[in-house]
Design a protein around this motif. Structure first.
Motif, PDB file in Angstrom:
ATOM      1  N   ASN A 131       8.831   6.364  22.575  1.00 58.47           N
ATOM      2  CA  ASN A 131       9.675   8.033  22.546  1.00 58.47           C
ATOM      3  C   ASN A 131      10.443   8.478  21.131  1.00 58.47           C
ATOM      4  O   ASN A 131       9.868   8.369  20.287  1.00 58.47           O
ATOM      5  N   TYR A 132      12.110   7.722  21.260  1.00 57.40           N
ATOM      6  CA  TYR A 132      12.494   8.938  20.109  1.00 57.40           C
ATOM      7  C   TYR A 132      12.696   7.638  18.925  1.00 57.40           C
ATOM      8  O   TYR A 132      12.994   7.954  18.074  1.00 57.40           O
ATOM      9  N   ARG A 133      11.723   6.151  19.072  1.00 59.14           N
ATOM     10  CA  ARG A 133      11.358   5.485  17.582  1.00 59.14           C
ATOM     11  C   ARG A 133      10.456   5.974  16.943  1.00 59.14           C
ATOM     12  O   ARG A 133      10.145   5.877  16.107  1.00 59.14           O
ATOM     13  N   SER A 134       9.716   7.007  17.566  1.00 58.52           N
ATOM     14  CA  SER A 134       8.459   7.650  17.170  1.00 58.52           C
ATOM     15  C   SER A 134       8.690   8.625  16.165  1.00 58.52           C
ATOM     16  O   SER A 134      10.039   8.977  16.410  1.00 58.52           O
ATOM     17  N   PHE A 135       7.616   9.184  14.601  1.00 59.73           N
ATOM     18  CA  PHE A 135       8.506  10.133  13.893  1.00 59.73           C
ATOM     19  C   PHE A 135       7.881  11.134  14.845  1.00 59.73           C
ATOM     20  O   PHE A 135       8.061  12.141  14.143  1.00 59.73           O
ATOM     21  N   GLY A 136       7.457  11.730  15.935  1.00 59.90           N
ATOM     22  CA  GLY A 136       6.628  12.979  17.437  1.00 59.90           C
ATOM     23  C   GLY A 136       5.032  12.551  17.216  1.00 59.90           C
ATOM     24  O   GLY A 136       5.187  11.545  17.334  1.00 59.90           O
ATOM     25  N   ASP A 137       5.007  13.332  17.933  1.00 56.38           N
ATOM     26  CA  ASP A 137       4.010  13.685  18.313  1.00 56.38           C
ATOM     27  C   ASP A 137       2.467  14.138  17.923  1.00 56.38           C
ATOM     28  O   ASP A 137       1.359  14.081  18.365  1.00 56.38           O
ATOM     29  N   ASN A 138       2.870  14.545  16.556  1.00 53.17           N
ATOM     30  CA  ASN A 138       1.485  15.257  15.712  1.00 53.17           C
ATOM     31  C   ASN A 138       1.355  14.189  14.820  1.00 53.17           C
ATOM     32  O   ASN A 138       2.072  13.593  14.083  1.00 53.17           O
ATOM     33  N   MET A 139       0.316  13.428  15.153  1.00 51.62           N
ATOM     34  CA  MET A 139      -0.451  12.126  14.154  1.00 51.62           C
ATOM     35  C   MET A 139       0.264  12.287  12.239  1.00 51.62           C
ATOM     36  O   MET A 139       0.110  11.513  12.179  1.00 51.62           O
ATOM     37  N   TYR A 140      -0.190  13.267  12.083  1.00 48.18           N
ATOM     38  CA  TYR A 140      -0.222  13.999  10.137  1.00 48.18           C
ATOM     39  C   TYR A 140       0.885  13.907   9.936  1.00 48.18           C
ATOM     40  O   TYR A 140       1.344  12.651   9.229  1.00 48.18           O
ATOM     41  N   ASN A 141       2.315  14.135  10.833  1.00 49.23           N
ATOM     42  CA  ASN A 141       3.711  14.290  10.828  1.00 49.23           C
ATOM     43  C   ASN A 141       3.933  12.830  10.696  1.00 49.23           C
ATOM     44  O   ASN A 141       4.815  12.086  10.114  1.00 49.23           O
ATOM     45  N   VAL A 142       3.206  12.072  12.253  1.00 51.41           N
ATOM     46  CA  VAL A 142       3.891  10.888  12.186  1.00 51.41           C
ATOM     47  C   VAL A 142       3.450   9.771   9.886  1.00 51.41           C
ATOM     48  O   VAL A 142       4.203   9.053   9.921  1.00 51.41           O
ATOM     49  N   ALA A 143       2.294  10.065  10.687  1.00 53.98           N
ATOM     50  CA  ALA A 143       1.763   9.605   9.177  1.00 53.98           C
ATOM     51  C   ALA A 143       2.180   9.318   7.792  1.00 53.98           C
ATOM     52  O   ALA A 143       2.612   8.718   7.059  1.00 53.98           O
ATOM     53  N   LYS A 144       2.615  10.530   7.339  1.00 59.70           N
ATOM     54  CA  LYS A 144       3.481  11.397   6.025  1.00 59.70           C
ATOM     55  C   LYS A 144       4.559  10.828   6.365  1.00 59.70           C
ATOM     56  O   LYS A 144       5.100   9.995   5.349  1.00 59.70           O
ATOM     57  N   LYS A 145       5.150  10.327   7.495  1.00 54.80           N
ATOM     58  CA  LYS A 145       6.534  10.073   7.262  1.00 54.80           C
ATOM     59  C   LYS A 145       6.786   8.840   8.027  1.00 54.80           C
ATOM     60  O   LYS A 145       8.065   8.159   7.133  1.00 54.80           O
ATOM     61  N   GLY A 146       6.087   8.259   8.031  1.00 55.65           N
ATOM     62  CA  GLY A 146       5.457   6.169   7.848  1.00 55.65           C
ATOM     63  C   GLY A 146       5.276   6.374   6.526  1.00 55.65           C
ATOM     64  O   GLY A 146       6.173   4.825   6.005  1.00 55.65           O
ATOM     65  N   ILE A 147       4.347   7.011   5.861  1.00 53.00           N
ATOM     66  CA  ILE A 147       4.097   6.096   5.025  1.00 53.00           C
ATOM     67  C   ILE A 147       4.642   6.167   3.272  1.00 53.00           C
ATOM     68  O   ILE A 147       5.239   5.753   2.757  1.00 53.00           O
ATOM     69  N   ALA A 148       6.085   7.596   4.107  1.00 53.95           N
ATOM     70  CA  ALA A 148       7.055   7.277   3.098  1.00 53.95           C
ATOM     71  C   ALA A 148       8.170   6.886   3.395  1.00 53.95           C
ATOM     72  O   ALA A 148       8.487   6.537   2.086  1.00 53.95           O
ATOM     73  N   TYR A 149       8.434   5.680   4.354  1.00 57.52           N
ATOM     74  CA  TYR A 149       9.420   5.258   3.970  1.00 57.52           C
ATOM     75  C   TYR A 149       8.871   3.881   3.682  1.00 57.52           C
ATOM     76  O   TYR A 149       9.936   3.384   3.349  1.00 57.52           O
ATOM     77  N   PHE A 150       7.926   3.415   4.284  1.00 57.61           N
ATOM     78  CA  PHE A 150       7.271   1.988   3.821  1.00 57.61           C
ATOM     79  C   PHE A 150       7.216   2.218   2.148  1.00 57.61           C
ATOM     80  O   PHE A 150       7.428   1.081   1.819  1.00 57.61           O
ATOM     81  N   LYS A 151       7.054   3.119   2.120  1.00 60.16           N
ATOM     82  CA  LYS A 151       6.554   3.037   0.743  1.00 60.16           C
ATOM     83  C   LYS A 151       8.079   3.295  -0.420  1.00 60.16           C
ATOM     84  O   LYS A 151       8.139   2.195  -1.111  1.00 60.16           O
ATOM     85  N   GLY A 152       8.632   3.682   0.312  1.00 65.78           N
ATOM     86  CA  GLY A 152       9.899   3.664  -0.061  1.00 65.78           C
ATOM     87  C   GLY A 152      10.774   2.401  -0.185  1.00 65.78           C
ATOM     88  O   GLY A 152      11.595   1.475  -1.187  1.00 65.78           O
TER      89      GLY A 152
END
Length: 575
Positions: free
Chosen positions: A182-203
């Motif tokens: 649920n709210y622990r996810s970046f959302g329901d769009n797989m492209y947005n989830v991937a981009k946000k997740g990558i930005a976060y873990f790269k930081g």
């Protein structure tokens, strides 16, 4: 005394900064480090008995809010079993720092220390910074802000002597009623989830922290919480490849250091009845390691969860998790039993000696990469100040400002007359809110109203009638629960009140709750202006007040589909 001119000093400072940054930038990633032989890793590996090699794969639970007897029992396990690492849960930072120093002294090989920190230390510890939830971050359009958050989270973790963040969550939350993601996810769009997740873990990784994308191959479309039972993911291999696995595939290509496996039964990937993915060699070794070519740390989800122990009790799950390909077996119900059973499996040749060696060395290499060859101590000096810096507070406000999403409205509909009689209403609370206090500074002729989530019908009716005197009404809809679920726990009378207020002229609504809750508030879409702010933290309440008073332009986009009125990507940008 030597005198230097200002120009020379400035050049020297810039040069030193550049050298420092270059040195940091040149540090190879954990994944890259696995390609080179490491003397420390080889030396430690040779010094360990088979029992202690197996123990390096086990991570146990640690907490600082359960008293001295519990703390001492964890210390005894570390001393007797020489396990590989810890997963800290609830407690306080000062106590955790002291306990970590104590525990590290008991370990012959330094412990890898980890925590679930999807929104920073505040996910587990009191008196620390909580960054916005991932769904809130999913609304942000500037991924550089999320990268900065990753760097700050890494600083916080490392300051507290931790080496792995068991995050980010890279599940695509395409089930609004998901009870565990649920709210622990970046959302329901797989492209947005991937981009946000990558930005976060790269930081985080660029700042020296190991990270773990979870929960592979994707826990977003389940309606069962794997803490309590085994969820079924009934979709085809093609669907899983193209949707659920997409963010993980992108994360692997971007160099993520770790992947956590979900407890889910996935017949399309392994038809074994009641088998959780955590215990499936076709999923972990076949799909993740061989097909997706992931070389980093494979971490099991907690092995004490019912999703894995229900059908594989008495340590059987631990052995199967090991044989399936997990490098780190997290939170076994009984680590001593797990070590004995895994040793037996190795002795019987159920896994090749080469694979066993590779996996133990992978954990040791993570320790080396995290700086554990030097056995650093955590300093208690200024710990609280360091973990609650002004820079961190400013970043939380920046992230909040960037997340606010205008679902309906315009500059004209948000432009209220500050001198007209104004009602500022907060619903779902028992005391005045930050939202009201911030707005009251700009509306001198205002009155504040609060409506509890289960206010009696007569009280709701009286306030509703009273509000007819006001020509403009600003409403905050608040969820005070610790974890913002998809449905508000409001009474039907309070829901009807929201619909009534939304239908009135010059009403602005701000929802400080899970975006999905809007679907359960029919009529709210009729309001003159509607904002979703995702959660009830003070910063987002300030952000919403800034939008209403014209000092902030909303830029957020809805990261999930709420209903036919507000699909994924909805968000009005004001000129």
């Amino acid at each position: 005394m030597l005198k230097l001119n200002k120009g020379f000093c400035l050049t020297l400072i810039i040069s030193l900064n550049f050298i420092a940054l270059s040195a940091f930038a040149q540090k190879e990633s954990y994944i890259q480090s696995l390609n080179t032989q490491n003397r420390w890793v080889d030396s430690v590996y040779k010094s360990l008995s088979r029992k202690h090699k197996v123990a390096q794969l086990l991570f146990i639970r640690a907490q600082t809010n359960k008293g001295k007897v519990y703390e001492d029992s964890v210390g005894k396990v570390i001393k007797d079993q020489q396990i590989g690492g810890l997963v800290f849960f609830q407690g306080g930072p000062g106590r955790q720092a002291n306990l970590t120093n104590k525990y590290q002294k008991l370990a012959q090989v330094p412990l890898l220390v980890s925590m679930d920190g999807e929104w920073g230390l505040g996910m587990r510890l009191d008196s620390t910074t909580s960054y916005p939830y991932q769904m809130t971050l999913g609304a942000i359009q500037d991924n550089n802000l999320i990268y900065k958050m990753g760097q700050q989270v890494a600083y916080d973790f490392k300051r507290l002597g931790m080496h792995i963040n068991l995050g980010p969550d890279m599940d695509v939350n395409n089930n609004p009623n998901n009870p565990v993601i649920n709210y622990r996810s970046f959302g329901d769009n797989m492209y947005n989830v991937a981009k946000k997740g990558i930005a976060y873990f790269k930081g985080m990784q660029d700042a020296g922290l190991l990270t773990t994308a979870k929960h592979f191959p994707g826990h977003g479309d389940t309606n069962v919480d794997s803490h309590f039972d085994l969820p079924l993911l009934p979709y085809s291999r093609a669907r899983l490849d193209s949707l659920e696995e997409y963010p993980f595939r992108e994360a692997i290509n971007a160099g993520i250091s770790g992947v956590m496996i979900a407890h889910m039964n996935i017949p399309a990937l392994d038809s074994t009845k009641h088998l959780p993915s955590t215990l499936s060699r076709p999923i972990i070794t076949g799909v993740l390691k061989d097909s997706l070519r992931f070389k980093g740390l494979v971490v099991s989800d907690a092995m004490e969860m019912k999703g894995v122990t229900k059908y594989f009790p008495n340590g059987e799950a631990d052995v199967k998790a090991f044989l399936a390909g997990n490098d780190i077996i997290e939170l076994s119900e009984n680590s001593d039993r797990a070590i004995k059973l895994i040793r037996k499996a190795v002795r019987k040749g159920l896994i090749s000696q080469e694979e066993f060696k590779t996996r133990v060395k992978k954990v040791l290499a993570a320790k080396y990469w995290a700086g554990l060859s030097r056995r650093p101590q955590i300093s208690p000096v200024n710990l609280s100040q360091d973990l609650n810096s002004q820079a961190a507070k400013d970043l939380v406000q920046q992230l909040s400002d960037a997340a606010v999403t205008l679902l309906k409205g315009s500059s004209a509909s948000l432009k209220l007359n500050p001198f007209v009689k104004t009602a500022i209403v907060s619903i779902g609370v028992d005391t005045h809110t930050v939202f009201q206090q911030e707005l009251a500074k700009n509306f001198p002729n205002c009155r504040l109203f609060i409506v509890a989530k289960n206010a009696p019908a007569i009280e709701v009716r009286n306030i509703t009638n009273w509000l007819k005197q006001y020509s403009q009404i600003i409403v905050g809809v608040h969820d005070t629960r610790l974890r913002p679920q998809s449905k508000l726990d409001y009474s039907s009378d309070v829901r009807l009140m929201i619909a009534d207020l939304a239908s009135r002229k010059n009403t602005i609504m701000s929802v400080f709750a899970n975006a999905y809750t809007i679907a359960g508030l029919p009529g709210i879409e009729k309001s003159n202006a509607l904002m979703v702010c995702y959660q009830m933290n003070p910063e987002l309440q300030k952000s919403a007040a800034k939008v209403i008073t014209g000092t902030l332009k909303p830029t957020g986009k809805l990261p999930v589909s709420v209903n036919v009125f507000f699909p994924t990507g909805t968000g009005i940008g004001l000129q």
